[in-house]
Design a protein around this motif. Sequence first.
Motif, short mmCIF file in Angstrom:
data_model
loop_
_atom_site.label_atom_id
_atom_site.label_comp_id
_atom_site.label_asym_id
_atom_site.label_seq_id
_atom_site.Cartn_x
_atom_site.Cartn_y
_atom_site.Cartn_z
N GLN A 62 0.80 -1.22 0.00
CA GLN A 62 0.00 0.00 0.00
C GLN A 62 0.84 1.27 0.00
N SER A 63 2.12 1.20 0.37
CA SER A 63 2.98 2.38 0.39
C SER A 63 3.30 2.83 -1.03
N LYS A 64 3.57 4.11 -1.17
CA LYS A 64 3.93 4.66 -2.48
C LYS A 64 5.43 4.90 -2.62
N GLN A 65 6.19 4.61 -1.55
CA GLN A 65 7.64 4.72 -1.59
C GLN A 65 8.25 3.55 -0.83
N LEU A 66 9.54 3.37 -1.03
CA LEU A 66 10.24 2.27 -0.36
C LEU A 66 10.86 2.73 0.95
N PHE A 67 10.98 1.78 1.87
CA PHE A 67 11.62 2.03 3.16
C PHE A 67 12.72 1.00 3.42
N GLY A 68 13.13 0.31 2.37
CA GLY A 68 14.17 -0.70 2.43
C GLY A 68 14.29 -1.33 1.05
N VAL A 107 -8.15 -9.08 -6.01
CA VAL A 107 -6.88 -8.61 -6.58
C VAL A 107 -6.51 -7.32 -5.87
N LEU A 108 -5.23 -7.17 -5.56
CA LEU A 108 -4.72 -5.93 -4.98
C LEU A 108 -3.55 -5.48 -5.82
N SER A 109 -3.53 -4.20 -6.16
CA SER A 109 -2.46 -3.66 -6.99
C SER A 109 -1.92 -2.39 -6.33
N ASN A 110 -0.61 -2.20 -6.40
CA ASN A 110 0.04 -1.03 -5.82
C ASN A 110 1.20 -0.61 -6.70
N THR A 111 1.32 0.71 -6.92
CA THR A 111 2.42 1.25 -7.72
C THR A 111 3.32 2.07 -6.81
N ILE A 112 4.63 1.78 -6.91
CA ILE A 112 5.64 2.42 -6.07
C ILE A 112 6.66 3.10 -6.97
N ASP A 113 6.97 4.36 -6.66
CA ASP A 113 8.01 5.10 -7.38
C ASP A 113 9.36 4.76 -6.76
N ILE A 114 10.21 4.06 -7.52
CA ILE A 114 11.53 3.65 -6.99
C ILE A 114 12.67 4.47 -7.61
N THR A 115 12.34 5.55 -8.29
CA THR A 115 13.33 6.32 -9.04
C THR A 115 14.55 6.69 -8.21
N GLY A 116 14.35 7.29 -7.06
CA GLY A 116 15.47 7.74 -6.24
C GLY A 116 15.97 6.71 -5.25
#
Length: 166
Positions: A62-68, A107-116
């Motif tokens: 569910q997060s939109k960014q990474l924490f690891g 179905v569950l879908s989530n998009t995460i921006d991993i650019t940086g």
Amino acid sequence: MKRSLAGVLMIMALGLAYAKDKPMVGVSEKVAVASRGGKVLVTLTVSNKTAQPIYLWKVTYQSKQLFGPEFEISVAGSAAPVNYIGPMVKRAPPGPDDYVKVEPNGVLSNTIDITGAYDFLPGKRRYRLSHTGGYVLDLQQLDNPVAMKPASTVFTHTHVAQPAEE
């Protein structure tokens, strides 16, 4: 901010180290990557084609960014890894409120921006991204996650190196 390898290993261990059960037939994950406008967007889609609910960790699904370092990324055609350079967050062991329910046939879908979050090489390159998701069947047994079959994809990304800040 000091980054701790031990913290990364703890996060990964929470998700998969105790995976004792085999994945259920009917639970699957697909990973897709869109590289456009200088961004790298990863979409994780989990399908639960079983008769019982599953529970996914909110931090991943569910997060939109990474924490690891959630993903393994390498330059396609080689074993050269792309290093994780994003934020590292130490967490307490997850509790029942840290999971999202996916209903039977849901179905569950989530998009995460991993650019940086990853140290992509300058220029246009092809990369391989892999992810091994996990789920639990019972919120009273969070120490018994089930690992999904690893999902991977190849994508092309053009990274324009930014001048170093002084």
